[in-house]
Design a protein around this motif. Structure first.
Motif, PDB file in Angstrom:
ATOM      1  N   GLY A 101      -5.983   4.289  10.152  1.00  0.00           N
ATOM      2  CA  GLY A 101      -7.029   4.139  11.157  1.00  0.00           C
ATOM      3  C   GLY A 101      -7.987   3.015  10.856  1.00  0.00           C
ATOM      4  N   CYS A 102      -8.118   2.661   9.574  1.00  0.00           N
ATOM      5  CA  CYS A 102      -9.091   1.633   9.255  1.00  0.00           C
ATOM      6  C   CYS A 102      -8.641   0.726   8.127  1.00  0.00           C
ATOM      7  CB  CYS A 102     -10.446   2.246   8.913  1.00  0.00           C
ATOM      8  SG  CYS A 102     -10.482   3.141   7.344  1.00  0.00           S
ATOM      9  N   GLU A 103      -7.765   1.218   7.285  1.00  0.00           N
ATOM     10  CA  GLU A 103      -7.315   0.461   6.117  1.00  0.00           C
ATOM     11  C   GLU A 103      -8.456   0.059   5.194  1.00  0.00           C
ATOM     12  OE1 GLU A 103      -3.267  -1.882   6.997  1.00  0.00           O
ATOM     13  OE2 GLU A 103      -4.880  -2.457   8.373  1.00  0.00           O
ATOM     14  N   HIS A 104      -9.591   0.709   5.314  1.00  0.00           N
ATOM     15  CA  HIS A 104     -10.592   0.484   4.273  1.00  0.00           C
ATOM     16  C   HIS A 104     -11.205   1.783   3.774  1.00  0.00           C
ATOM     17  CE1 HIS A 104     -12.432  -0.763   8.188  1.00  0.00           C
ATOM     18  NE2 HIS A 104     -13.410   0.037   7.850  1.00  0.00           N
ATOM     19  N   LEU A 144       0.834  -1.179   0.000  1.00  0.00           N
ATOM     20  CA  LEU A 144       0.000   0.000   0.000  1.00  0.00           C
ATOM     21  C   LEU A 144       0.879   1.242   0.000  1.00  0.00           C
ATOM     22  CD1 LEU A 144      -2.606  -1.018   2.717  1.00  0.00           C
ATOM     23  CD2 LEU A 144      -2.840  -1.169   0.226  1.00  0.00           C
ATOM     24  N   HIS A 154      -1.074   8.171   8.985  1.00  0.00           N
ATOM     25  CA  HIS A 154      -1.534   7.113   9.893  1.00  0.00           C
ATOM     26  C   HIS A 154      -2.600   6.239   9.271  1.00  0.00           C
ATOM     27  CE1 HIS A 154      -0.334  10.093  13.290  1.00  0.00           C
ATOM     28  NE2 HIS A 154       0.692   9.370  12.891  1.00  0.00           N
ATOM     29  N   ARG A 196      -6.826   8.482  -0.458  1.00  0.00           N
ATOM     30  CA  ARG A 196      -6.653   7.567   0.668  1.00  0.00           C
ATOM     31  C   ARG A 196      -5.466   6.670   0.351  1.00  0.00           C
ATOM     32  NH1 ARG A 196     -10.599  10.335   3.364  1.00  0.00           N
ATOM     33  NH2 ARG A 196     -12.589   9.259   3.497  1.00  0.00           N
ATOM     34  N   VAL A 252     -12.281   4.636   4.956  1.00  0.00           N
ATOM     35  CA  VAL A 252     -13.398   5.397   5.505  1.00  0.00           C
ATOM     36  C   VAL A 252     -12.933   6.532   6.422  1.00  0.00           C
ATOM     37  CG1 VAL A 252     -15.483   5.254   6.924  1.00  0.00           C
ATOM     38  CG2 VAL A 252     -14.938   3.417   5.345  1.00  0.00           C
ATOM     39  N   CYS A 253     -11.915   6.308   7.220  1.00  0.00           N
ATOM     40  CA  CYS A 253     -11.596   7.297   8.252  1.00  0.00           C
ATOM     41  C   CYS A 253     -10.781   8.475   7.724  1.00  0.00           C
ATOM     42  CB  CYS A 253     -10.879   6.638   9.424  1.00  0.00           C
ATOM     43  SG  CYS A 253      -9.143   6.279   9.130  1.00  0.00           S
TER      44      CYS A 253
END
Lengths: 163, 794, 209
Positions: free
Chosen positions: A43-46, A26, A41, A62, A48-49
């Motif tokens: 926070g979710c790896e998908h 990634l 950082h 992202r 959204v955050c």
């Protein structure tokens, strides 16, 4: 079974960097681990955050949803790159400090880059516009009140709006 | 400095990307990952790692068998029961890796260590675990029904049963002119800090010492736990909480399986090992909170005064009880809020289910208690057709009744006695802020436009600053810089700033010259942790007491040097001077840094300044260089240990609008009046309130942990677990009351959880007011409201 | 740690026993085996090399035979040491007629693993040991069913009383390299040492008669 490494050239915060990474690495991990820029950082790896948001050719992206190899040739700006040229706080960063726009600071890098890009394109937002500009980033600590204020203060600092 | 809303000292590094969170550390460490049970209740019958063996980068694979083999440590024993309680007759805690039976989706079964996380996850994917399925118990209703048991030896699924009562509530209700019964339900949410948990361990074999970094709310307690589990002397273990990206309660639980296993692996492999969880892991293997079923019976008079209150509730504690029954105890006691019911009876059962365990999330049981009480207040007002604020006022404990003893035992094991607070004044402020009395007119105007609006109100009392203690160490260095350390931890509360503010005031030193360290056992070893809105009260007071000791010593030494009386001296801007002495003029002043030098009589100077303290420069032959009851150095340690908690309070009001067609719910205004006594840094306090309110709104309208009947977590991602964005949180209007407490030297109360506590109660109240439909279950979504409407019209 | 397993070999018990006792067979079927050397009666030294990715290691194994009951059973005590760790094991081996001209071989090893490799977890150790054993038996089976075996000459001069040393020919069939890293290489090596020692012991024991 060793993974093939792909030579990938990035310009990160103005500095040309070359990394050799597997295809599935990634962009966020590449920045954090291969380039040691831990300001971004996860926070979710998908996706959204928004804590992983960096600017890729000036656009907020992202970095947890991008592969490093797909950023080959791109110019990337992370929160570290939003500092002032002398290494001090950049205008958005300074606004966050002045307005108490962060508490734990974990989501902050994503806001800093997002807002940096936003103010570049919208230098004098209203409060409602400022709120909408940050509507894609999660913060669990601040309740967003002071982040909205930080956007407006950053605009002031950048000199486009008379306080 | 006390009371000044200064900018935070920790911000420059955090805003510029120079923060050091757990995953930023240990770049060359090996990575750990876990195979976690995908079933809610299953016996592990086989673990086949054959296909994983040829993955490039594999270092180790561990299962419970490896823990059991390690008889030199205690890692094969269950994780500790942190807070025992006599009523917790059937406590259960997990093993670090599943031993036989996994009891919730997410329990770790296999630990993999590899060269990096990508490879570790590849290896996890290739490990095949075989299961024998067992029937899962999901939800309070199923747990109560107990057709199946979560733990085979707890057939009724009841971990604890506790009854507390004052007076005879049932008799009072039976004799009361009016009675009401309410059946309420509130569903789980979770802390969800933006940074998940993480552990990074370094073992120094030459030194036989262990250093562990953990994203924890209590480094001192993790240290004790690891020393015990790994069988290492405590003074060979150091635990450091680095920058932590939020905790909100979930990081107070310890030791997590990973907190034990990562250091254990680091020792076995003699390599650095690191683990950072991903978001899905956090959903299925950390902790949730808030799920309860409640039954309330209340008896009241014509004025709406509560004569008797009888509460029975069933608390879902998930599969394990490491944190004991603190949450339902808090619900039981904080349910009372600012009120004084004639008689009170509260009984709860804490039940096992095959789901993630339930441990404190900001509020820690208070939101559930406030929900029960505030819904009851609204119901009384509705029955008697009284104003909802009026009914509450009539039940308030009055200021002159303080301190008020409820005759119950609080979560710290001490009596529930409110120390101070002016509830009528708070309510007055709130009514003014939200224009409570003007709402009827507002509503009529809105109705004329076809809009549906409602107003809600909720009050709470929050016990803060629980013990047993916190401590601080302060040292003035020979450079004049002041170093402050305290043992509890920080997850964004601005401790580096507020504790410096306190020290600056007490010592007379510029705040810029003060640095603060928290959560590092190398710097301070005796502490409890950051939770329950206690840090400012506990460490704040400890810092103040310690600074006073340092100041006293400084004045003593300076007095000798200046040949003055300590009582005639003051310290301002880091300089000790005789009162009234003009600054800068010689003879009557001495900088604190020089006092620091003089405090340590030296044989060997190490720089220019220190020459002043060498043996031919100072001292007299008629006494030893260091007095009998003195120590070298301008430093001190002190502790603050409270007699009991100190009770803050708050009241929230909200105006909501509901869409007549889509049932969409919008908050038009959100008003807060809160009282945490004097505020060290008002901006930081307000920030805490804002964050709490956002979580309260989230928990009322958006967040819900959803398990299906098989114990599968259906929404284990941010796509499906809806944390509010900026668009969901309105502008928060705040006002303050400051009733100091007589209980601690600074007179302060805690505020960390304040914002979240009344959220569900408040919005239920407002939506009910808008819709005219009774709301008993929270959270509520537009779809829920839509169906409620349909039910109401049938 | 306990490792056990079995394999079916396509030859009668006596032929299997003979093959397992033929150093020429062993030195080219034991994964990574480089040489076997008789030290004294019923005691042998064996060198194996395990190579995985970046780690190659040479391991020296000592083997002692006991409780031989030709052609059906014996016990082997082995110990091997290499850079990353040590293995010592007691292995019970049984050969049983499997019908149709086959033999069922079963082994039961009780091993103690020490040093670095002791830290990688039971599952890896037993997994790699079983994998290695399977590869070994597969190679032996290939020999028994007629695959050509290269001739290996003893290093000692024929006819002297010096202890024989058998050396693997260049290009001998080797067990597949398991891609991996440091500790796993060590494990592999140690497991190979274990297996190699055990089988070397058979051969040596047989030869001694």
């Amino acid at each position: 079974m060793t993974e093939t490494l792909h030579e990938t050239r990035l310009v990160v915060n103005g500095v040309p960097r070359t990394v050799r990474v597997p295809a599935r690495r990634l962009l966020a991990d590449c920045l954090r681990v291969d380039l040691g820029l831990t300001g971004t950082h996860l926070g979710c790896e998908h996706g959204v955050c928004g804590a992983c948001t960096v600017l890729v050719d000036g656009q907020p992206m992202r970095s947890c949803l991008m592969f490093a190899v797909s950023a080959d040739g791109a110019e990337i700006t992370t929160t570290e790159g939003c500092r002032a040229p002398d290494g001090g706080l950049g205008p958005v960063q300074q606004a966050f400090q002045e307005c108490h726009g962060l508490q734990c600071g974990f989501c902050t890098p994503g806001f800093i880059t997002t807002i940096t890009a936003y103010l570049r394109d919208n230098p004098a937002p209203s409060e409602a516009e400022a709120r909408e500009a940050i509507g894609g980033n999660l913060c669990r600590c601040t309740g967003y009140q002071n982040i909205v204020k930080s956007v407006l203060r950053a605009a002031e600092i950048q000199g486009e709006v008379v306080p | 400095m006390f009371g000044e809303p200064i900018a935070r000292r920790e911000d420059p590094r955090l805003v510029s990307g120079a923060g050091r969170y757990l995953d930023d550390l240990g770049p060359s460490a090996l990575a750990a990952a876990f195979v976690r049970c995908p079933h809610a209740h299953a016996r592990v019958t086989d673990i086949d790692v054959t296909d994983a063996l040829d993955v490039d980068g594999l270092v180790a694979i561990y299962t419970y068998d490896d823990l059991a083999d390690d008889t030199a440590t205690r890692v094969a024993e269950p994780l500790p029961l942190l807070i025992p309680h006599p009523a917790l007759t059937q406590p259960r805690t997990a093993y670090a890796l599943v031993k036989d039976v996994a009891k919730h989706v997410g329990e770790p079964i296999v630990m993999v260590v590899a060269t990096d996380r990508y490879v570790a996850e590849d290896i996890c994917d290739r490990i095949r675990v075989s299961y024998e399925f067992l029937p899962p118990v999901v939800g309070v209703a199923a747990a109560r029904e107990a057709r199946h048991a979560v733990h085979a030896d707890v057939p009724d699924n009841v971990a604890a049963h506790l009854l507390q009562e004052v007076g005879d509530a049932r008799a009072a209700i039976a004799a009361a002119p009016h009675t009401l019964e309410l059946d309420l339900e509130i569903e789980r949410s979770a802390s969800m800090p933006m940074e998940g948990k993480g552990v990074y361990a370094r073992w120094d074999a030459a030194d036989a010492s262990l250093r562990v970094y953990s994203s924890t709310q209590t480094s001192t307690s993790v240290r004790f736990a690891l020393a015990a589990k790994l069988n290492i002397p405590v003074d060979r273990v150091e635990v450091i909480a680095p920058d932590v990206g939020g905790g909100f309660g979930v990081k107070i639980v310890h030791p997590w399986p990973e907190e034990v296993l990562v250091p254990w692996a680091a020792i076995r492999l003699d390599r650095e090992v690191k683990w950072s969880e991903d978001r899905r892991e956090h959903f299925v293997s950390s902790a949730h909170e808030r799920g309860q079923q409640q039954k309330i019976r209340v008896g009241f008079d014509d004025d709406g005064r509560i004569l008797g209150l009888d509460v029975e509730f069933w608390h879902d504690n998930g599969a394990y009880t490491p944190y004991g029954i603190i949450i339902p105890i808090i619900t039981s006691t904080q349910l009372l809020g600012p009120y004084k019911p004639g008689a009170y009876r509260v009984e709860f059962r804490s039940l096992y289910t095959n789901t993630v365990m339930v441990t404190p999330y900001r509020g820690a049981g208070r939101p559930q208690g406030v929900y029960a009480m505030e819904r009851t207040m609204d119901a009384i007002a509705a029955r008697l057709r009284l104003d909802r604020a009026e009914v509450r006022e009539r039940n308030f404990i009055q200021p002159h009744e303080m301190p008020y003893d409820h005759q119950l035992t609080f979560q710290d094991g001490r009596p529930l006695i409110y120390d101070s607070g002016d509830f009528p004044a708070s309510l007055e402020k709130l009514k003014k802020l939200v224009d409570w009395d003007g709402f009827a007119a507002y509503r009529d105007a809105a109705r004329a436009e076809g809009r549906r609006v409602g107003i809600g109100l909720a009050c709470y009392v929050e016990g803060t600053g629980v013990g047993p203690y916190e401590g601080a160490h302060i040292r003035v260095e020979s450079s004049g810089k002041v170093v402050v350390s305290t043992g509890l931890t920080t997850q964004g509360q601005g401790h580096e700033t507020v504790f410096a503010q306190i020290a600056a005031d007490e010592l007379g030193v510029p705040v810029e010259d003060i640095s603060v360290t928290t959560g590092d056992t190398r710097r301070f070893k005796y502490a409890v942790g950051t939770f329950a809105s206690r840090a400012a009260v506990m460490s704040g007071n400890a810092v103040a007491l310690t600074a006073r000791k340092v100041r006293a010593k400084a004045l003593r030494i300076a007095a000798e040097a200046l040949e003055a009386d300590p009582g005639d001296l003051e310290i301002t801007d880091g300089v000790v001077r005789v009162k009234g002495h003009p600054p800068g003029a010689s003879g009557g002043e001495i900088p604190l840094r020089t006092v620091a030098v003089l405090s340590n009589p030296l044989r060997y100077a190490f720089d220019e300044e220190s020459k002043r303290a060498t043996q031919f420069a100072v001292g007299s032959s008629d006494k030893p260089p260091v007095d009998e009851d003195d120590e070298p150095g301008l430093e001190a340690t002190d502790y603050y240990s409270p007699m009991q908690a100190t009770f803050a309070n708050g009241m929230h009001a909200a105006i909501v609008e509901t869409d007549p067609e889509t049932a969409e719910i919008k908050i038009l205004r959100y008003c807060v009046v809160h009282d945490c006594g004097p505020m060290i840094n008002p901006r930081i306090v307000e920030g805490q309130v804002h964050g709490g309110v956002a979580q309260g709104i989230g928990g009322a309208l958006y967040e819900r942990i959803v398990y299906d009947e098989n114990g599968q977590l259906l929404n284990a991602s941010y796509m499906d677990f809806l944390i509010p964005y900026a668009s969901e949180v309105p502008v928060i209007e705040t006002d303050h009351l400051e009733t100091p407490t007589p209980l601690n030297p600074l007179g302060i109360k805690g505020a960390g959880e304040a914002g979240v506590i009344p959220g569900s109660a408040l919005l239920a109240s407002a939506i009910e007011d808008a819709e005219g439909i009774t709301i008993t279950r929270m959270p509520i979504s537009p779809s829920d409201l839509f169906h409620l409407r349909q039910g109401a019209t049938e | 740690m306990k490792v056990s397993g079995n394999a079916t070999l396509n030859a009668p018990v006596e032929k299997v026993w003979a093959a397992l006792n033929d150093p020429a067979v062993l030195v080219r079927t034991i994964p990574g085996c480089e040489q076997l050397e008789e030290v004294e009666r019923d005691a042998y030294r064996m060198t194996v090399t395990a190579g995985v990715a970046s780690i190659k290691g040479s391991y020296a194994g000592d083997v002692r035979l006991t409780d031989q009951q030709e052609p059906h059973a014996f016990v082997l005590k082995a110990s091997g040491a290499g850079g990353p760790g040590t293995v010592s094991a007691d292995v019970k081996v049984r050969l049983v007629d499997g019908g149709d001209g086959t033999t069922v071989l079963s082994y039961d090893a009780d091993a103690i693993v020490g040093g670095m490799i002791g830290g990688v977890g039971q599952r890896i150790l037993t997994g790699v040991a079983k994998k290695t054993a399977a590869e070994f038996f597969h190679a032996v089976d290939a020999v028994l069913t007629g695959a050509p075996v290269g001739v290996v000459s003893p290093a000692a001069v024929p006819g002297t009383a010096a202890p024989a040393v058998y050396v693997a020919p260049a290009g001998a069939v080797r067990a597949g390299v398991i891609g991996g890293d440091f500790a796993k290489g060590a494990v592999f090596g140690a497991a190979v040492a274990l297996l190699g020692a055990l089988v070397g012991g058979w051969a040596a024991g047989r030869r001694a008669r």
